[in-house]
Design a protein around this motif. Structure first.
Motif, PDB file in Angstrom:
ATOM      1  N   VAL A  39      79.095  63.815  57.826  1.00 48.58           N
ATOM      2  CA  VAL A  39      77.905  63.161  58.367  1.00 48.58           C
ATOM      3  C   VAL A  39      76.648  63.776  57.767  1.00 48.58           C
ATOM      4  O   VAL A  39      75.721  63.062  57.362  1.00 48.58           O
ATOM      5  CB  VAL A  39      77.878  63.272  59.901  1.00 48.58           C
ATOM      6  CG1 VAL A  39      76.590  62.664  60.454  1.00 48.58           C
ATOM      7  CG2 VAL A  39      79.090  62.590  60.516  1.00 48.58           C
ATOM      8  N   GLU A 148      73.522  55.584  62.907  1.00 48.99           N
ATOM      9  CA  GLU A 148      73.150  56.783  62.157  1.00 48.99           C
ATOM     10  C   GLU A 148      72.028  57.545  62.848  1.00 48.99           C
ATOM     11  O   GLU A 148      72.077  58.776  62.984  1.00 48.99           O
ATOM     12  CB  GLU A 148      72.720  56.395  60.741  1.00 48.99           C
ATOM     13  CG  GLU A 148      72.259  57.579  59.893  1.00 48.99           C
ATOM     14  CD  GLU A 148      71.736  57.142  58.546  1.00 48.99           C
ATOM     15  OE1 GLU A 148      71.397  58.023  57.746  1.00 48.99           O
ATOM     16  OE2 GLU A 148      71.650  55.921  58.289  1.00 48.99           O
ATOM     17  N   ALA A 151      73.378  59.119  66.129  1.00 49.51           N
ATOM     18  CA  ALA A 151      74.258  60.245  65.829  1.00 49.51           C
ATOM     19  C   ALA A 151      73.463  61.453  65.360  1.00 49.51           C
ATOM     20  O   ALA A 151      73.754  62.590  65.751  1.00 49.51           O
ATOM     21  CB  ALA A 151      75.285  59.834  64.773  1.00 49.51           C
ATOM     22  N   LEU A 155      73.781  65.040  67.146  1.00 54.88           N
ATOM     23  CA  LEU A 155      74.378  66.164  66.422  1.00 54.88           C
ATOM     24  C   LEU A 155      73.368  67.257  66.114  1.00 54.88           C
ATOM     25  O   LEU A 155      73.749  68.418  65.931  1.00 54.88           O
ATOM     26  CB  LEU A 155      75.021  65.652  65.129  1.00 54.88           C
ATOM     27  CG  LEU A 155      76.165  64.652  65.327  1.00 54.88           C
ATOM     28  CD1 LEU A 155      76.710  64.187  63.987  1.00 54.88           C
ATOM     29  CD2 LEU A 155      77.277  65.259  66.168  1.00 54.88           C
ATOM     30  N   ILE A 196      81.561  59.176  68.265  1.00 60.57           N
ATOM     31  CA  ILE A 196      80.836  58.758  67.072  1.00 60.57           C
ATOM     32  C   ILE A 196      81.861  58.361  66.014  1.00 60.57           C
ATOM     33  O   ILE A 196      82.679  59.186  65.596  1.00 60.57           O
ATOM     34  CB  ILE A 196      79.933  59.879  66.535  1.00 60.57           C
ATOM     35  CG1 ILE A 196      78.937  60.327  67.602  1.00 60.57           C
ATOM     36  CG2 ILE A 196      79.196  59.425  65.274  1.00 60.57           C
ATOM     37  CD1 ILE A 196      78.097  61.529  67.203  1.00 60.57           C
ATOM     38  N   VAL A 198      82.779  57.784  62.413  1.00 61.69           N
ATOM     39  CA  VAL A 198      82.259  58.251  61.128  1.00 61.69           C
ATOM     40  C   VAL A 198      83.075  57.621  60.000  1.00 61.69           C
ATOM     41  O   VAL A 198      84.299  57.809  59.933  1.00 61.69           O
ATOM     42  CB  VAL A 198      82.330  59.789  61.034  1.00 61.69           C
ATOM     43  CG1 VAL A 198      81.800  60.279  59.687  1.00 61.69           C
ATOM     44  CG2 VAL A 198      81.543  60.429  62.182  1.00 61.69           C
ATOM     45  N   PRO A 205      77.710  57.202  60.006  1.00 55.08           N
ATOM     46  CA  PRO A 205      78.059  56.823  61.384  1.00 55.08           C
ATOM     47  C   PRO A 205      78.030  55.304  61.545  1.00 55.08           C
ATOM     48  O   PRO A 205      77.021  54.662  61.253  1.00 55.08           O
ATOM     49  CB  PRO A 205      76.973  57.496  62.230  1.00 55.08           C
ATOM     50  CG  PRO A 205      76.521  58.664  61.397  1.00 55.08           C
ATOM     51  CD  PRO A 205      76.563  58.141  59.986  1.00 55.08           C
ATOM     52  N   VAL A 208      78.390  54.385  67.945  1.00 55.57           N
ATOM     53  CA  VAL A 208      78.250  55.456  68.943  1.00 55.57           C
ATOM     54  C   VAL A 208      78.479  54.839  70.308  1.00 55.57           C
ATOM     55  O   VAL A 208      77.942  53.758  70.600  1.00 55.57           O
ATOM     56  CB  VAL A 208      76.849  56.103  68.908  1.00 55.57           C
ATOM     57  CG1 VAL A 208      76.743  57.185  69.980  1.00 55.57           C
ATOM     58  CG2 VAL A 208      76.543  56.686  67.529  1.00 55.57           C
TER      59      VAL A 208
END
Length: 375
Positions: A39, A148, A151, A155, A196, A198, A205, A208
């Motif tokens: 990611v 994206e 995520a 993260l 998520i 991936v 991503p 979600v």
């Protein structure tokens, strides 16, 4: 993971139901660290696709007739399903088409040109971004948020309060994906887990979804239903208002000039409105001082940032109308509790105290009340 991340994620949307399990060949086995690295290294992508987002958090659906204003956009994303077409080509070209009932909203960035358009009332807004916009403004204008972006926000705040694992492969938009699972280690939060998806080839991503404790289906999710990882036709980023459209020019704040000025009373007042945080990780509680949060029915001064708020709204000449929509929604959702009113969802609770303070977190009401010490 601080509670501030969850409202940020929720101020965005997703696909109803769990991500479907993979029906093809399994992906090469990877550790959570390896998937996280994918990611982090996937980079800027050129793509086009369709996003579906759904929120099933227990709030009444916001009528889309009032959608699009800064006052109601965040509420709209918390209620009901949404479909958006997304086109990206590098950091300076983006187009988001949000499909409303019998209407369409467009947000387009092409270099330093930024356009918003609402077909419902044929209104448009335009801004010329400054030369240094790349470091401050995202390339994806509008209220729709991509997997994206969600995520990245989740993260970026990973800490010891989250267990990270890799589940069974999933299929999203016809592509095999790793299923990165984030599970709170605390039982004091309303959040059960975050998944998520991936992309197994690129690390992008693709979806979600957030599940609440005690619920089998996701309370909130966003995912691609179709996706092409190629640069869209360059013409898609060209925008000209249709004949007869009402066009408004949005002034862009001069951030460089403002930074060179000595601190003002306004800046000091803004700093005084920042929230305080009690607790840690998923059980964190944000407390905003009185006046810091623009509650429905109360106007906030200052021009909107053209890169972060869609200024198009039906009935622009009557901004009170948009606040009425938001106020009506919260009025339906809020219930009286000792000391104030509570807006409760399956993932986030918001306690509006009688003294004007606002407390929010992915925690039960009792934790908000415990954090609301008398002032």
């Amino acid at each position: 993971m601080p509670a501030a991340v969850v409202p940020a994620v929720i101020a965005a949307g997703v696909l109803s139901g769990s991500l479907p399990a993979s029906a093809g060949d399994p992906l090469p086995e990877k550790t959570p660290r390896q998937v996280l690295l994918m990611v982090a290294q996937h980079g800027e992508k050129s793509l086009s696709g369709t996003l579906e987002q759904t929120s099933q958090m227990g709030l009444p659906e916001l009528p889309k007739a009032g959608a699009g204003s800064p006052e109601t956009a965040w509420l709209e994303l918390l209620t009901g399903p949404h479909t958006a077409r997304v086109y990206l080509d590098g950091p300076e070209k983006a187009r988001v088409q949000i499909m409303d009932r019998m209407a369409e909203r467009n947000a387009v960035r092409n270099g330093d040109e930024l356009w918003f358009y609402n077909s419902k009332d044929n209104t448009a807004a335009h801004a010329q971004l400054p030369a240094d916009a790349d470091g401050r403004h995202e390339a994806r204008p509008g209220t729709a948020t991509t997997p994206e972006e969600l995520a990245d926000k989740l993260l970026a705040k990973l800490d010891a309060s989250t267990e990270v694992t890799v589940g069974t492969d999933v299929q999203v938009a016809g592509r095999s994906a790793y299923n990165l699972l984030l599970t709170p280690t605390s039982d004091a939060t309303l959040v059960d887990s975050v998944a998520i998806a991936v992309d197994g080839e690129t690390g992008l991503p693709l979806g979600v979804e957030v599940k609440a404790r005690g619920q089998a289906e996701p309370a909130f999710s966003v995912a691609y239903t179709s996706l092409t990882l190629e640069a869209p036709d360059a013409a898609i980023f060209n925008f000209t208002p249709p004949p007869g459209a009402t066009v408004e020019e949005i002034p862009v704040p001069d951030h460089k000039a403002a930074a060179a000025l000595p601190p003002s009373d306004a800046a000091a007042a803004k700093a005084g409105k920042r929230p305080t945080v009690t607790g840690t990780g998923w059980a964190s509680v944000l407390e905003f001082p009185a006046g810091a949060v623009a509650l429905p029915g109360k106007a906030q001064g200052g021009a909107p940032d053209p890169a972060t708020a869609n200024p198009l709204r039906p009935g622009t000449s009557d901004p009170e109308g948009t606040r009425t929509v938001a106020a009506a929604l919260l009025e339906q959702a809020a219930v009286a509790v000792p000391g104030g009113r509570l807006v409760s969802t399956s993932l986030v609770n918001v306690l509006i105290l009688n003294d004007g303070r606002v407390l929010a977190g992915s925690v039960p009401l009792e934790r908000l009340q415990a954090a609301a010490t008398p002032r």
